[in-house]
Design a protein around this motif. Sequence first.
Motif, PDB file in Angstrom:
ATOM      1  N   ILE A   1       5.486  10.067 -13.124  1.00 46.67           N
ATOM      2  CA  ILE A   1       4.661  11.381 -12.930  1.00 46.67           C
ATOM      3  C   ILE A   1       3.550  11.487 -12.117  1.00 46.67           C
ATOM      4  N   VAL A   2       3.069  10.203 -11.954  1.00 45.99           N
ATOM      5  CA  VAL A   2       1.626  10.192 -11.084  1.00 45.99           C
ATOM      6  C   VAL A   2       2.191   9.959  -9.845  1.00 45.99           C
ATOM      7  N   SER A   3       3.031   9.372  -9.431  1.00 47.15           N
ATOM      8  CA  SER A   3       3.861   9.046  -8.099  1.00 47.15           C
ATOM      9  C   SER A   3       4.172  10.497  -7.583  1.00 47.15           C
ATOM     10  N   VAL A   4       4.793  11.301  -8.444  1.00 49.38           N
ATOM     11  CA  VAL A   4       5.346  12.767  -7.952  1.00 49.38           C
ATOM     12  C   VAL A   4       4.195  13.570  -7.790  1.00 49.38           C
ATOM     13  N   MET A   5       3.235  13.475  -8.614  1.00 44.95           N
ATOM     14  CA  MET A   5       1.827  14.219  -8.411  1.00 44.95           C
ATOM     15  C   MET A   5       1.095  13.844  -7.239  1.00 44.95           C
TER      16      MET A   5
ATOM     17  N   LEU B   1      -4.296   9.662  -6.382  1.00 48.01           N
ATOM     18  CA  LEU B   1      -3.165   9.416  -7.408  1.00 48.01           C
ATOM     19  C   LEU B   1      -2.195   8.615  -7.096  1.00 48.01           C
ATOM     20  N   LEU B   2      -1.967   8.254  -5.749  1.00 45.51           N
ATOM     21  CA  LEU B   2      -1.148   7.238  -5.479  1.00 45.51           C
ATOM     22  C   LEU B   2      -1.630   5.606  -5.500  1.00 45.51           C
ATOM     23  N   ALA B   3      -2.878   5.827  -5.413  1.00 47.66           N
ATOM     24  CA  ALA B   3      -3.970   4.609  -5.705  1.00 47.66           C
ATOM     25  C   ALA B   3      -3.444   4.114  -7.098  1.00 47.66           C
ATOM     26  N   ALA B   4      -3.789   5.150  -7.807  1.00 47.08           N
ATOM     27  CA  ALA B   4      -3.685   5.075  -9.455  1.00 47.08           C
ATOM     28  C   ALA B   4      -2.013   4.440  -9.754  1.00 47.08           C
ATOM     29  N   PHE B   5      -1.113   5.035  -8.970  1.00 48.39           N
ATOM     30  CA  PHE B   5       0.163   4.705  -9.274  1.00 48.39           C
ATOM     31  C   PHE B   5       0.346   3.110  -8.876  1.00 48.39           C
ATOM     32  N   VAL B   6      -0.290   2.439  -7.902  1.00 50.41           N
ATOM     33  CA  VAL B   6      -0.050   1.036  -7.543  1.00 50.41           C
ATOM     34  C   VAL B   6      -0.904   0.492  -8.579  1.00 50.41           C
ATOM     35  N   LEU B   7      -1.977   0.959  -9.439  1.00 50.30           N
ATOM     36  CA  LEU B   7      -2.582   0.213 -10.254  1.00 50.30           C
ATOM     37  C   LEU B   7      -1.830  -0.006 -11.570  1.00 50.30           C
ATOM     38  N   ILE B   8      -1.014   1.367 -12.001  1.00 46.12           N
ATOM     39  CA  ILE B   8      -0.234   1.696 -13.139  1.00 46.12           C
ATOM     40  C   ILE B   8       0.791   0.515 -12.957  1.00 46.12           C
TER      41      ILE B   8
END
Length: 468
Positions: free
Chosen positions: A199-203, A235-242
């Motif tokens: 979801i975060v990557s799509v957003m 959001l993409l940075a958060a995706f990497v952290l996730i």
Amino acid sequence: MHQSKWIILTIIIACQLIVVLDASIMVTAMPQIGRSLHMSTTSLTWVQNSYILAFGGFLLLGARAGDLLGRRRILGIGIGLFSLTSLLAGMAPTAEFLLVSRAFQGFAAALATPAALALLSATFVEAQERSRAIAMYSAVSAAGGSIGLILGGFFTDFISWRVGMFINLPIGIALLYLVLRFIQKTSTRTGRFDLWGAIVSVMGMTALVFGFVHAADQGWGKPETWISLAAGIVLLAAFVLIEARVTEPIIPLRLFASRQRSGAYLGRFLMVCGNFSLFFFIPQYLQNVLGCSSLEAGLAFLPFTGAQFGMMYLMHGLVHRFGNIKVLMTGLLFAIIGTLWMSRIVSVQAQFFPQMFILLTIMGIGAGMVFQPLTVLGLSEVDPHDSGAASGLINVAHQSGSSLGLAVLITVFNVAIRTDQPSKMQFAHGVSESILGSVIFITLALVVTFFCFVPSSQPARKQGLTDS
């Protein structure tokens, strides 16, 4: 190659064709869609982007689903859902209904595509057979955009743009029957879905694309533009952290431990950023400046498509003799030369034959030499447990490049024309500048290839990467 393998390969290629084709089949139909559903030029860009973003954004989740639930099962579900949503898109009474249907189409494609590619890897294990199978798969993946332009133009001129969606239903039903009949059940295993990561990557990707499209429409001075771009980056940075923290990520970061694989993913992303956008701008130029019909604009890409398919029959011999890396770099050089020359001849006085015909052929040869090596290198030395994620990542790079590249180059186009109602001369200038932007993307792909592969080309040959 055994007959059963040919049937499986046919299923995989047909599945990939309708998925890739639907990313471009609407391009030559845009004016008719706008008139029938009362959509502005800006909103029409989302007819493509809603499909591409959902496709690219959920590919990794689809790959994970195939690993956990079985690839045959996910392939069947994806094909069935794709057929249903295609029917809904063709019946769309409003713009909103069409965009939602296209997004669900993209989600269905995200389930089917990585499952199909993983099945290809599992079915063709012998090096020579796999090389030929990947060559055919790559040719269809790369040429699907051109075929979509032609079909879209034909349906738009003679029937309706809606037929481009309706034809997926009988094809999907036939494919679903063949999948259940000829593909054996694949193993399943326990695990968790990284839903938040998906979801975060799509957003994040959607926010980035929206930012560029909004800049193209409203300008860079609007706060919405910068807020959207900043949100996309965060959001993409958060995706990497996730992905770094979850137990079972949809994209294991260890896939990037290999410089060759990382280079293959980034190189594909940059190549598609430049290559896919040509399918949007050149047909618009042919129709709005040179006065071609929708079908004529689609047929104009036959030299490109023909050259790509022609290379499919030569790639096995070229790779066997010269290796993947040399063939890849040569193909990128062909693509750069043809695209750069194309950007210089686009004008009000230009004629399709012979210059554009020759250049589209050169560009098609280049594209036909690029995607197979990138696919092979992107799957090199992947652990069997990560094969679904690796195949998904290849397609993520492809679809992300499609959406983000088009969004960036639309901005270039609007900056170049500087008006809402451009003259033919202004429109041609905008297309020329956008194609020049494509050259920059493809050149960056060549730079990435050089730095990621050339210094280690000898070790790669020992590992079988250059000759596989």
